[in-house]
Design a protein around this motif. Structure first.
Motif, PDB file in Angstrom:
ATOM      1  N   ALA B 101      35.838  18.351  34.726  1.00 18.01           N
ATOM      2  CA  ALA B 101      36.697  17.989  36.611  1.00 18.01           C
ATOM      3  C   ALA B 101      37.785  16.604  36.140  1.00 18.01           C
ATOM      4  CB  ALA B 101      35.489  17.590  37.435  1.00 18.01           C
ATOM      5  N   GLU B 102      36.795  15.763  35.162  1.00 19.65           N
ATOM      6  CA  GLU B 102      36.710  14.485  34.633  1.00 19.65           C
ATOM      7  C   GLU B 102      38.384  14.117  34.050  1.00 19.65           C
ATOM      8  OE1 GLU B 102      33.642  11.167  32.604  1.00 19.65           O
ATOM      9  OE2 GLU B 102      33.134  13.676  32.529  1.00 19.65           O
ATOM     10  N   SER B 103      38.542  15.179  33.446  1.00 18.86           N
ATOM     11  CA  SER B 103      39.917  15.217  32.412  1.00 18.86           C
ATOM     12  C   SER B 103      40.909  15.753  33.544  1.00 18.86           C
ATOM     13  CB  SER B 103      39.909  16.566  31.659  1.00 18.86           C
ATOM     14  OG  SER B 103      39.714  17.595  32.428  1.00 18.86           O
ATOM     15  N   THR B 104      40.682  15.965  34.361  1.00 22.23           N
ATOM     16  CA  THR B 104      41.709  17.029  35.299  1.00 22.23           C
ATOM     17  C   THR B 104      42.037  16.248  36.372  1.00 22.23           C
ATOM     18  OG1 THR B 104      40.680  18.666  35.929  1.00 22.23           O
ATOM     19  CG2 THR B 104      42.442  19.326  33.711  1.00 22.23           C
ATOM     20  N   ALA B 105      40.414  16.126  36.997  1.00 17.03           N
ATOM     21  CA  ALA B 105      40.808  15.812  38.246  1.00 17.03           C
ATOM     22  C   ALA B 105      41.071  14.178  38.712  1.00 17.03           C
ATOM     23  CB  ALA B 105      39.005  15.880  39.127  1.00 17.03           C
ATOM     24  N   PRO B 106      41.017  13.468  39.664  1.00 19.61           N
ATOM     25  CA  PRO B 106      41.270  12.223  39.804  1.00 19.61           C
ATOM     26  C   PRO B 106      40.381  11.140  39.496  1.00 19.61           C
ATOM     27  CG  PRO B 106      42.270  13.024  41.835  1.00 19.61           C
ATOM     28  CD  PRO B 106      41.707  14.039  40.812  1.00 19.61           C
ATOM     29  N   PRO B 107      40.986   9.842  38.630  1.00 17.28           N
ATOM     30  CA  PRO B 107      39.414   9.625  38.788  1.00 17.28           C
ATOM     31  C   PRO B 107      38.471   8.888  39.655  1.00 17.28           C
ATOM     32  CG  PRO B 107      41.572   8.088  38.829  1.00 17.28           C
ATOM     33  CD  PRO B 107      42.321   9.074  38.537  1.00 17.28           C
ATOM     34  N   ASP B 108      39.025   9.362  40.832  1.00 18.34           N
ATOM     35  CA  ASP B 108      37.205   9.362  42.016  1.00 18.34           C
ATOM     36  C   ASP B 108      36.875  10.187  42.048  1.00 18.34           C
ATOM     37  OD1 ASP B 108      40.267   8.170  44.548  1.00 18.34           O
ATOM     38  OD2 ASP B 108      40.171   8.791  42.339  1.00 18.34           O
ATOM     39  N   PHE B 109      36.756  11.044  41.199  1.00 15.13           N
ATOM     40  CA  PHE B 109      36.124  11.690  41.229  1.00 15.13           C
ATOM     41  C   PHE B 109      34.448  11.715  40.366  1.00 15.13           C
ATOM     42  CE2 PHE B 109      34.667  16.402  40.973  1.00 15.13           C
ATOM     43  CZ  PHE B 109      33.983  16.820  40.688  1.00 15.13           C
ATOM     44  N   GLN B 110      35.063  11.383  39.124  1.00 14.67           N
ATOM     45  CA  GLN B 110      33.435  10.383  38.669  1.00 14.67           C
ATOM     46  C   GLN B 110      33.474   8.990  39.624  1.00 14.67           C
ATOM     47  OE1 GLN B 110      32.405  12.366  36.027  1.00 14.67           O
ATOM     48  NE2 GLN B 110      30.335  10.175  36.506  1.00 14.67           N
ATOM     49  N   TYR B 111      33.747   8.547  40.080  1.00 13.71           N
ATOM     50  CA  TYR B 111      33.619   7.104  40.960  1.00 13.71           C
ATOM     51  C   TYR B 111      32.158   7.743  42.029  1.00 13.71           C
ATOM     52  CZ  TYR B 111      34.103   3.628  44.417  1.00 13.71           C
ATOM     53  OH  TYR B 111      33.537   2.922  45.188  1.00 13.71           O
ATOM     54  N   LEU B 112      33.162   8.853  42.890  1.00 18.16           N
ATOM     55  CA  LEU B 112      32.161   8.952  43.514  1.00 18.16           C
ATOM     56  C   LEU B 112      30.808   9.060  43.020  1.00 18.16           C
ATOM     57  CD1 LEU B 112      34.506  10.541  46.312  1.00 18.16           C
ATOM     58  CD2 LEU B 112      33.894   8.740  46.926  1.00 18.16           C
ATOM     59  N   LEU B 113      30.885  10.121  42.025  1.00 15.78           N
ATOM     60  CA  LEU B 113      29.430  10.945  41.455  1.00 15.78           C
ATOM     61  C   LEU B 113      28.492   9.454  41.434  1.00 15.78           C
ATOM     62  CD1 LEU B 113      29.864  14.137  39.783  1.00 15.78           C
ATOM     63  CD2 LEU B 113      28.608  13.723  41.940  1.00 15.78           C
ATOM     64  N   ASP B 114      29.392   8.554  40.496  1.00 16.73           N
ATOM     65  CA  ASP B 114      28.667   7.708  40.385  1.00 16.73           C
ATOM     66  C   ASP B 114      28.497   6.613  41.189  1.00 16.73           C
ATOM     67  OD1 ASP B 114      31.117   6.357  36.963  1.00 16.73           O
ATOM     68  OD2 ASP B 114      29.178   7.862  37.613  1.00 16.73           O
ATOM     69  N   HIS B 115      28.895   6.450  41.537  1.00 17.88           N
ATOM     70  CA  HIS B 115      28.789   6.356  43.547  1.00 17.88           C
ATOM     71  C   HIS B 115      26.911   6.261  43.494  1.00 17.88           C
ATOM     72  CE1 HIS B 115      28.650   4.073  47.905  1.00 17.88           C
ATOM     73  NE2 HIS B 115      28.860   4.919  47.888  1.00 17.88           N
ATOM     74  N   MET B 116      27.167   8.102  43.786  1.00 16.81           N
ATOM     75  CA  MET B 116      26.068   8.701  44.549  1.00 16.81           C
ATOM     76  C   MET B 116      25.311   8.210  43.781  1.00 16.81           C
ATOM     77  SD  MET B 116      25.956  12.616  44.758  1.00 16.81           S
ATOM     78  CE  MET B 116      24.529  13.314  45.776  1.00 16.81           C
ATOM     79  N   ASP B 117      25.344   8.513  41.949  1.00 15.02           N
ATOM     80  CA  ASP B 117      23.760   8.248  41.876  1.00 15.02           C
ATOM     81  C   ASP B 117      23.033   6.769  41.849  1.00 15.02           C
ATOM     82  OD1 ASP B 117      23.963  10.754  40.214  1.00 15.02           O
ATOM     83  OD2 ASP B 117      25.380   9.848  38.117  1.00 15.02           O
ATOM     84  N   ALA B 118      24.357   5.827  42.150  1.00 17.64           N
ATOM     85  CA  ALA B 118      23.740   4.772  42.721  1.00 17.64           C
ATOM     86  C   ALA B 118      22.781   4.220  43.995  1.00 17.64           C
ATOM     87  CB  ALA B 118      24.749   3.143  42.188  1.00 17.64           C
ATOM     88  N   LEU B 119      23.368   5.103  44.686  1.00 13.35           N
ATOM     89  CA  LEU B 119      22.216   5.224  46.081  1.00 13.35           C
ATOM     90  C   LEU B 119      21.241   6.206  45.662  1.00 13.35           C
ATOM     91  CD1 LEU B 119      25.243   6.587  48.583  1.00 13.35           C
ATOM     92  CD2 LEU B 119      23.738   4.395  48.403  1.00 13.35           C
ATOM     93  N   LEU B 120      21.378   6.700  45.037  1.00  8.85           N
ATOM     94  CA  LEU B 120      20.109   7.718  44.584  1.00  8.85           C
ATOM     95  C   LEU B 120      18.661   6.850  44.352  1.00  8.85           C
ATOM     96  CD1 LEU B 120      21.509  11.166  44.131  1.00  8.85           C
ATOM     97  CD2 LEU B 120      20.231  10.200  45.778  1.00  8.85           C
ATOM     98  N   ALA B 121      19.666   5.839  43.195  1.00 13.15           N
ATOM     99  CA  ALA B 121      18.303   5.701  42.358  1.00 13.15           C
ATOM    100  C   ALA B 121      18.321   4.201  43.084  1.00 13.15           C
ATOM    101  CB  ALA B 121      19.686   5.100  41.012  1.00 13.15           C
TER     102      ALA B 121
END
Lengths: 563, 397
Positions: B101-121
């Protein structure tokens, strides 16, 4: 070590073993495949099982009992002489007798068994059956549903693919299963049944009618007379397919009774029972979601399905002629034996898998979902005819502020109110006090292949997990009671096998003695007394000689009136 | 290839015969008496496949699926091809999922997952639905493929987080139903129950909360079934219907209460007697007044204690409780005593004005009896002080 398959029936029992790729039924000490499920006491110390006991039903009605499978899973106790036995214990005697026969046949000890139970047996009755096995010294590896067993025997026998309905009418129960066989998979789609509809009920109907017609009450008759009536009508029932009519003459309560057992009469007596056959069949088909037209074959098992009137009724219902390629009395024992082979992972059964269903709904008591706050409503957790093993979970919650305890009541049945269902057990769970509805807990029901239920409760806030196997239900025994029962029964001895034949001959003689009158009776009495004297003298050659003589005579006398 | 075909290990087909053959083949490896969980999954997949075949959904469903994935920008390809090798745990799967996904999808994909990780942490941030709204602000969510693959990645994280919390017994860190409901409303997990179950090797237990989410109504008590337990079982009914507060023992209750009161009086007398010898109280006050006053003063602390009873009541197995059958607070207990004091005081006052003759007493007793019958053993002073006295229930009943 071999695992034996046992059909523990209401009227007759049988057992077998999987050998060399085939189900082999085992002959008992009398050389029969069927052992009557009758238990008697002799002199208060010796247990008599099977044919010998069956002969004694009339001569010693106070010390002999039959049809006790009906009482499985209840607290009811049977009195034999001055001792009391539960149905579980009586069944244990039959199992023990079968176990001994199997041991003699195999020449090794047998400790494991598969026992068949009616598909519609409830949790209590299944537990009682399992415990009967334990008392008899058998580890019950699996309880198999009777129609499933019959289908297994049939399916492997014919190797024919398709959907078929198995109707199993035994001595005491009527079961229906809709089963599909394909690619070595025996899949039960649905089971339904009536635990109180069997050959014995047909007999009861006949007896009831004869008594009513002659203005007699059951209480007026002595136990002997009643037994005599039962036997006479049993004969009528068994020979029902023979040309009519049959004349019967009996002496009951001081009066002579004579009547003609015609086909018409029989039909009127049993029609109400035949009408009850319809309900389980309809329910099984509805639950299986299989239209009647898709049923390729109707398979009949159980002795009572021999009745032409039953076959006709079933034939009309399914609009096809039912088949019975296997001996209806032995099909279940054969199926149980196949299951034993499966359980032992026999090579020849490598490509066969059996999946079964849970024939009734299991659930718990909850407060009215409508909001009245009333308890007593049934919440199904495992729906009937779900494939087993089944495991389902439901999240439930407290209903009171500061509720500290939950009482999880487990029920089996189909009614929306728990009081109409069968109570199986209860679990008390402590929960931390909190607002109503804030405390939740997960209730998991796991129903295993044997048809036994396990309940887990997990309180979500504390993570406490309580596991509970439903076993303390009415009619089943606790571990202590089981031990006590084993000890108690250990004191009772079976007759040594070598004496069994003599015993059987004596009870047969006594039975005939009660049937005959006049000279024949006197002669028979003398012969029996003489035989007893010979037995006491313990001279082996003498005994063999006397036995031979007596046997010939009894055979001749028995054959006479029945022709 | 997705559920249920992946479980049966066949290509989607509309031939029932083939489904059965596949099921039979798999069943011989997953015998019901050996691995019950795997068997249940297999059987469910079989039933589902039969359902699809019978309703002509099997093949059609699949072509639609393939059309979608081929049209999409590789992302959904990843999410659909992954599940076939389904025996990895969700955590590693989520990692696998996002790599392509990282390679093809827009950068937002990873950004959102990072955001989620931050929230969970974080300690508390994940608690508020507001903080999760970053997801819906992303315009890419409007593309179906992006949404599906992001949904799968997020879902894997939710499950992993859920399991981690459960293992550590860390309930506060668990996601609230409100948050889960919000995420479900974006990603529509509960509509894809079977896909998630069979495509990703989640067990039915992992997905259980999805079923709950369907009928979750935000800010409202969930409509779950309740189970009553122990003593609490009956109160609800009683309160609702205004029916009996007491069990079948109501008849003996007034009598037992009388005895309990007598026992208390005797106890107080035993205390007062030596005091009287020392200080000569009875010279100033009469005995009944002294003892009754002491009773009114001393009984409440006892009733508000864990005994929930005066010594006399305790002796006879009685308890004073509030109308919810909970322990009285000290104030409430004093209110109880005050009501009693006022009532006895009132009767004494009337008596002092116009002496009560025996006939009136007899009449009063009669009225009291009828009243007791009506109130099922609840005294007037109990009713006036919103409390009750009943036999103590044994724990666990």
């Amino acid at each position: 070590m071999a695992i034996i398959g046992i059909d523990l029936g209401t009227t007759n029992s049988a057992c077998g073993v999987w050998q060399e790729g085939a189900a082999r039924l085992i002959e008992n000490r009398h050389g029969d495949l069927l052992t009557p499920s009758v238990v008697g006491l002799d002199g208060g110390k010796n247990i008599i099982v099977g044919k010998t006991a069956k002969h004694r039903l009339m001569t010693h009605p106070d010390a002999t009992v039959a049809v006790f499978k009906r009482l499985m899973g209840t607290k009811h106790e049977v009195e034999l002489d001055d001792r009391r036995f539960s149905a579980t214990e009586l069944s244990a005697f039959v199992l023990k007798s079968l176990k001994e026969d199997a041991e003699t046949y195999l020449g090794e000890t047998v400790e494991e068994a598969i026992i068949s139970v009616p598909a519609y047996f409830n949790d209590n009755q299944r537990h009682a059956t399992k415990q009967a096995g334990e008392i008899a010294g058998l580890k019950v590896r699996r309880l198999i549903n009777e129609p499933t067993a019959a289908a297994l025997a049939y399916g492997l026998h014919e190797r024919k693919e398709g959907i078929f309905a198995v109707l199993d009418m035994g001595g005491g129960t009527f079961d229906v299963s809709v089963i599909e066989y394909f690619e070595g998979v025996m899949e039960v789609h649905a089971s339904a049944g009536d635990n109180y509809l069997g050959g014995e009920d047909f007999l009861e109907a006949l007896v009831g009618d004869v008594l009513a017609k002659n203005d007699l009450e059951r209480e007026q008759l002595t136990k002997q007379e009643l037994q005599q009536l039962f036997e006479a009508l049993e004969e009528v029932k068994c020979n029902i397919n023979a040309p009519w009519p049959k004349r019967l003459a009996l002496t009951l309560a001081g009066g002579e009774i004579e009547f003609e057992a015609s086909g018409e009469w029989f039909k009127t007596c049993v029609t109400p029972l035949l009408l009850r056959v319809r309900n389980p069949i309809e329910q099984a088909l509805r639950d299986a979601r299989i239209p009647l037209a898709d049923i390729e074959e109707v398979l009949l098992v159980g002795g009572a399905t021999r009745m032409a009137i039953f076959r006709n009724a079933v034939g009309k219902l399914f609009s096809r002629i039912p088949s019975s390629h296997l001996d209806p009395d032995l099909a279940i024992a054969m199926g149980a034996t196949v299951q034993a082979g499966l359980k032992a992972k026999d090579q020849s059964l490598d490509d066969v898998v059996l999946t079964d269903v849970c024939p009734y709904t299991l659930g718990t008591e909850v407060v009215d979902p409508g909001g009245s706050g009333r308890a007593g409503y049934f919440l199904p957790i495992i729906e009937r005819n779900s494939v087993v093993p089944a495991s389902r979970v439901e999240t439930l919650q407290t209903v009171e502020n500061n509720q500290k305890q939950l009482q999880v009541n487990v029920y089996q049945g189909e009614h929306r109110l728990v009081e109409k269902n069968v109570f199986l057990g209860a679990i008390d769970v402590k929960v931390p006090p909190n607002k109503a509805g804030e405390e939740t807990f997960d209730l998991r029901f796991s129903y295993d292949m044997n048809g036994l239920l396990e309940v887990d409760v997990k309180v979500n806030s504390t993570g406490t997990l309580i596991n509970h196997v439903i076993e303390q239900s009415p009619g089943t025994l606790s571990a202590e009671e089981l031990e006590r029962s084993k000890e108690r029964l250990a004191a009772l001895k079976f007759h040594p096998r070598e004496q069994e034949e003599n015993r059987e001959l004596l009870s047969r003689g006594e039975h005939l003695y009660s049937l005959y009158l006049g000279n024949e009776r006197t002669m028979l009495g003398e012969l029996l007394a003489n035989f007893e004297r010979v037995l006491d003298a313990q001279n082996a050659t003498e005994i063999t000689k006397a036995r031979q003589q007596l046997k010939e005579l009894l055979d001749a006398m028995e054959a006479g009136p029945l022709q | 290839m997705t559920a249920p075909w992946s479980v049966l290990e066949i290509a989607p087909t509309d031939d029932k015969r083939e489904v059965k053959r596949a099921y039979a083949r798999k069943l011989k490896q997953t015998r019901p008496d050996e691995d019950s969980v795997a068997f249940q999954q297999l059987h469910e997949a079989y039933k589902f496949a039969c359902y699809l075949v019978e309703n002509d959904l099997a093949v059609q469903d699949d072509t639609k699926d393939e059309a979608l994935s081929s049209a999409g920008p590789g992302v959904s390809e990843a999410s659909h091809s992954e599940p076939e090798s389904g025996d990895r745990d969700p955590q590693s799967e989520s990692l696998q999922d996002e790599t392509p996904a990282e390679s093809t999808a827009p950068p937002d994909f990873q950004y959102l997952l990072d955001h989620m990780d931050a929230l969970l942490a974080s300690k508390n941030d994940h608690y508020f639905v507001e903080n999760w709204k970053a997801f819906e602000q992303d315009e890419h969510l409007l593309t179906e493929d992006f949404r599906t693959s992001l949904g799968d990645a997020v879902f894997a994280r939710v499950i992993a987080h859920w399991k981690a919390c459960e293992e550590q017994r860390n309930e506060p860190a668990m996601l609230r139903s409100a948050v889960l409901h919000y995420l479900d409303s974006i990603f529509g997990w509960s509509n894809r129950y079977y896909d998630l179950l069979y495509g990703y090797d989640y067990s039915a237990e992992d997905l259980e909360f999805l079923n709950d989410l369907k009928d979750y109504v935000p800010q409202q008590a969930s409509k779950k079934f309740g189970v009553k337990g122990g003593a609490a079982l009956h109160i609800e009914e009683e309160r609702k219907t205004g029916a009996a507060l007491f069990d079948g023992e109501a008849e003996s209750l007034p009598f037992v209460r009388g005895l309990a009161f007598l026992a208390d009086v005797v106890l107080l007398a035993l205390i007062v007697y030596p005091l009287d010898l020392l200080f000569g109280l009875s010279a100033q006050y009469d005995w009944p007044t002294v003892i009754f006053t002491l009773y009114v003063v001393l009984a409440p602390p006892c009733e508000a204690s864990i005994w929930r009873a005066t010594p006399g009541k305790r002796l006879l197995g009685l308890q004073a409780l509030d109308k919810h059958r909970q322990r009285l607070s000290l104030t409430h207990a004093y209110l109880r005593a005050a009501v009693l004091w006022a009532m006895v005081g009132g009767v004494t006052y009337i008596d002092s004005l116009m002496p009560i003759d025996s006939l009136t007493i007899l009449f009063a007793v009669g009225v009291f009896g009828v009243y007791l019958q009506k109130s099922k053993g609840r005294f007037l002073n109990d009713a006036a002080s919103f409390s009750l006295v009943s036999f103590a229930r044994k724990p666990g009943i």
